[in-house]
Design an enzyme around this catalytic site. Structure first.
Site, mmCIF file in Angstrom:
data_model
loop_
_atom_site.group_PDB
_atom_site.id
_atom_site.type_symbol
_atom_site.label_atom_id
_atom_site.label_comp_id
_atom_site.label_asym_id
_atom_site.label_seq_id
_atom_site.Cartn_x
_atom_site.Cartn_y
_atom_site.Cartn_z
ATOM 1 N N TYR A 1 0.853 -1.204 0.000
ATOM 2 C CA TYR A 1 0.000 0.000 0.000
ATOM 3 C C TYR A 1 0.879 1.241 0.000
ATOM 4 O O TYR A 1 1.856 1.305 0.735
ATOM 5 C CB TYR A 1 -0.912 0.026 1.236
ATOM 6 C CG TYR A 1 -2.364 -0.005 0.821
ATOM 7 C CD1 TYR A 1 -2.911 1.066 0.124
ATOM 8 C CD2 TYR A 1 -3.162 -1.112 1.075
ATOM 9 C CE1 TYR A 1 -4.222 1.028 -0.310
ATOM 10 C CE2 TYR A 1 -4.473 -1.148 0.653
ATOM 11 C CZ TYR A 1 -4.997 -0.068 -0.044
ATOM 12 O OH TYR A 1 -6.285 -0.106 -0.481
ATOM 13 N N ARG B 1 -1.712 -2.308 -18.759
ATOM 14 C CA ARG B 1 -2.941 -1.515 -18.785
ATOM 15 C C ARG B 1 -2.851 -0.425 -17.728
ATOM 16 O O ARG B 1 -2.538 -0.698 -16.567
ATOM 17 C CB ARG B 1 -4.166 -2.379 -18.471
ATOM 18 C CG ARG B 1 -4.274 -3.646 -19.269
ATOM 19 C CD ARG B 1 -5.679 -4.197 -19.219
ATOM 20 N NE ARG B 1 -6.509 -3.402 -20.081
ATOM 21 C CZ ARG B 1 -6.522 -3.491 -21.418
ATOM 22 N NH1 ARG B 1 -5.740 -4.346 -22.036
ATOM 23 N NH2 ARG B 1 -7.291 -2.725 -22.141
ATOM 24 N N LYS C 1 -1.699 0.792 -25.296
ATOM 25 C CA LYS C 1 -2.035 0.666 -26.719
ATOM 26 C C LYS C 1 -0.721 0.700 -27.516
ATOM 27 O O LYS C 1 0.100 -0.179 -27.333
ATOM 28 C CB LYS C 1 -3.009 1.782 -27.113
ATOM 29 C CG LYS C 1 -4.336 1.708 -26.319
ATOM 30 C CD LYS C 1 -5.303 2.752 -26.793
ATOM 31 C CE LYS C 1 -6.676 2.607 -26.220
ATOM 32 N NZ LYS C 1 -6.873 2.937 -24.830
ATOM 33 N N THR D 1 -3.432 6.368 -22.199
ATOM 34 C CA THR D 1 -3.314 5.024 -21.643
ATOM 35 C C THR D 1 -1.876 4.595 -21.891
ATOM 36 O O THR D 1 -1.151 5.221 -22.670
ATOM 37 C CB THR D 1 -4.256 4.023 -22.360
ATOM 38 O OG1 THR D 1 -3.978 4.059 -23.760
ATOM 39 C CG2 THR D 1 -5.712 4.373 -22.132
ATOM 40 N N ASP E 1 -5.999 13.858 -25.263
ATOM 41 C CA ASP E 1 -5.971 12.458 -24.849
ATOM 42 C C ASP E 1 -5.278 11.697 -25.980
ATOM 43 O O ASP E 1 -5.874 11.430 -27.020
ATOM 44 C CB ASP E 1 -7.421 11.978 -24.644
ATOM 45 C CG ASP E 1 -7.490 10.505 -24.264
ATOM 46 O OD1 ASP E 1 -6.475 9.798 -24.401
ATOM 47 O OD2 ASP E 1 -8.577 10.065 -23.849
ATOM 48 N N GLU F 1 -0.516 4.866 -0.525
ATOM 49 C CA GLU F 1 -1.292 6.096 -0.791
ATOM 50 C C GLU F 1 -0.388 7.315 -0.664
ATOM 51 O O GLU F 1 0.416 7.414 0.265
ATOM 52 C CB GLU F 1 -2.440 6.215 0.217
ATOM 53 C CG GLU F 1 -3.622 5.348 -0.144
ATOM 54 C CD GLU F 1 -4.741 5.460 0.881
ATOM 55 O OE1 GLU F 1 -4.610 6.239 1.843
ATOM 56 O OE2 GLU F 1 -5.744 4.746 0.705
HETATM 57 N N1 PLP Z 1 -9.054 7.604 -24.177
HETATM 58 C C1 PLP Z 1 -9.059 7.096 -25.413
HETATM 59 C C2 PLP Z 1 -8.842 8.019 -26.581
HETATM 60 C C3 PLP Z 1 -9.270 5.736 -25.611
HETATM 61 O O1 PLP Z 1 -9.306 5.234 -26.852
HETATM 62 C C4 PLP Z 1 -9.476 4.897 -24.478
HETATM 63 C C5 PLP Z 1 -9.699 3.464 -24.600
HETATM 64 O O2 PLP Z 1 -9.993 2.903 -25.577
HETATM 65 C C6 PLP Z 1 -9.479 5.495 -23.214
HETATM 66 C C7 PLP Z 1 -9.252 6.840 -23.100
HETATM 67 C C8 PLP Z 1 -9.814 4.707 -21.992
HETATM 68 O O3 PLP Z 1 -8.824 3.913 -21.536
HETATM 69 P P1 PLP Z 1 -9.140 2.764 -20.478
HETATM 70 O O4 PLP Z 1 -9.847 1.687 -21.209
HETATM 71 O O5 PLP Z 1 -7.788 2.391 -19.962
HETATM 72 O O6 PLP Z 1 -9.987 3.374 -19.395
#
Ligand code: PLP
Length: 426
Positions: free
Chosen positions: A47, A228, A222, A219, A193, A49
């Site tokens: 843990y 993950r 990918k 993320t 994002d 935090e």
């Molecule tokens: N943002 C984008 C552009 C995504 O394509 C995805 C997932 O496909 C996410 C966020 C979300 O990621 P997670 O599945 O890890 O929550």
């Protein structure tokens, strides 16, 4: 304790499924053995935090080293000034940004989900659409690329507090500079994002959004090829330009607001085993070999897009700048839905996903499109020469969806092909 054969047999089955098939889901990849090893380590027992050097638990000296290493490597990889490696997922990274930057009911602007946007950018069934007022911009009907003029006019008329760029099914480069200009004009924050193209960006093959956005989320699993998880980054813009306040009414640096939004705002204890694994993958991404891999991902996608076009498929936006190829099935097979196409391809051991195409005439449960991606198949060693064969196999199945014999013969070919690309060392 007796060995849990039930679950380990399931894991073995999944391993075989991954080994024998052609994996074309654009958001998936195969991690290295050391990335996997760090995830399944004793760090899961701890843990922690808080953040390195300021934890709420004793005994965190060692995990502090791992988390700091992940932060340092990530900053170097994207030329960032600040990073948080704790979000458990991409959606939670985005949620933390919302928590730090918006109040319930505030307006924000993101790409229309049915034009390629992500659920966490304003879908009515997601926290982003439920808790905040989601506005959307579209892609243009003529070229299926982001309609920056429309984005600009919605932004000027509605004055959202946050503008989001980034998508789940968009194969083109973004004009980040133009969006930043619009954001500055209306005093909005600009978030990118980069979950999908993060690996290509790390390799320098696409523009780095950190040069333009106040905040960048991603993320790690990918194109970036880590475990993950999620991350949040900032370039030089961590000064809280629009004077956002903490729940107690204090104005702090954006970095402090974002750290607090992740923990204690959104999450409890960080997953230090996953963070160590993220560190391993960032280390791998800093290696020159990663650039070679990403260049191949991109070349494979371009060749795949052309192969689909040569067979009479409509490739959305006419091609790709990244790892994604979005195919509109309607020109070649008007009666075939993405749902049926996905199912028959899975029967042939080719994994992909149904996807809405811009201005789709079908619902998200049926769809008229399929989304393909090259990160996983490229990790297995596939080069341009295989892309034509893959498209040929897909086309054979889609042209004869009710013929079990055709599906079985393609499946045999798929399995034989993938035997030439070994994967796991264990
Ligand atoms: N943002 C984008 C552009 C995504 O394509 C995805 C997932 O496909 C996410 C966020 C979300 O990621 P997670 O599945 O890890 O929550």
């Amino acid at each position: 304790m007796k060995r849990d054969t039930q679950i380990f047999e399931i894991i073995e089955q999944e391993k075989l499924r991954q080994l024998k098939g052609i994996e074309l889901i654009a958001s998936e990849n195969f991690v290295s053995d050391q990335v996997m090893q760090a995830m399944g380590s004793v760090l899961t027992n701890k843990y922690a935090e808080g953040y390195p050097g300021r934890r709420y638990y004793g005994g965190c000296e060692v995990v502090d080293l791992g988390e700091q290493l992940a932060i340092d490597r990530l900053k170097k990889l994207f030329n960032a000034e600040w990073a948080n490696v704790q979000p458990h997922s991409g959606a939670q990274a985005n949620a933390a940004v919302f928590l730090a930057c918006l109040k319930a009911g505030d307006k924000f602007l993101g790409l229309n989900l049915s034009h390629g946007g992500h659920l966490s950018h304003g879908s009515p069934v997601n926290f982003s659409g439920l808790m905040f007022q989601a506005l959307e911009y579209n892609v243009r009907e003529d070229n299926q690329q982001v309609d920056y003029d429309q984005l600009e006019s919605v932004a000027r008329a509605e004055r959202p507090k946050l503008i989001i760029a980034g998508a789940s099914a968009y194969s083109r480069e973004w004009d980040y500079a133009r969006i930043r200009k619009i954001a500055d004009e209306i005093k909005a924050l600009f978030m990118v994002d980069m979950a999908h193209p993060a690996g290509l960006i790390a390799a320098g093959l696409l523009d780095n959004p950190l040069k333009y956005a106040h905040i960048v989320t991603s993320t790690t699993h990918k194109t970036l090829r880590g475990p993950r998880g999620g991350i949040i980054l900032m370039g030089q813009d961590f000064e809280n330009p629009w004077g956002l306040k903490t729940p107690k009414g204090e104005v702090k640096m954006m970095s402090a607001l974002l750290d607090s939004a992740v923990f204690p705002g959104m999450q409890g204890g960080p997953l230090e085993h996953v963070i160590a694994s993220k560190a391993v993958s960032f280390g791998e991404a800093l290696d020159p070999e990663f650039k070679t891999y990403q260049a191949q991902v991109k070349r494979n996608a371009a060749v795949m897009a052309q192969a689909f076009a040569d067979k009479g498929y409509k490739v959305v936006s006419g091609g790709t700048d990244n790892h994604i190829v979005l195919v509109d099935l309607r020109t070649k097979f008007p009666a075939l839905t993405g749902k049926v196409a996905e199912k028959v391809l899975v029967e042939a051991d080719i994994t992909t996903n149904k996807n809405m195409v811009p201005f789709d005439s079908r619902s998200p449960f049926q769809t008229s499109g399929l989304r393909f991606g090259t990160p996983a198949i490229t990790t297995r060693g596939a080069k341009e020469s295989l892309m034509g064969d893959i498209v040929e196999m897909i086309d054979t199945v889609l042209a004869d969806v009710e013929n079990d014999k055709t599906i079985a013969s393609v499946r045999e070919k798929v399995n034989a092909t993938m035997k030439q690309f070994p994967l796991f060392a264990w």
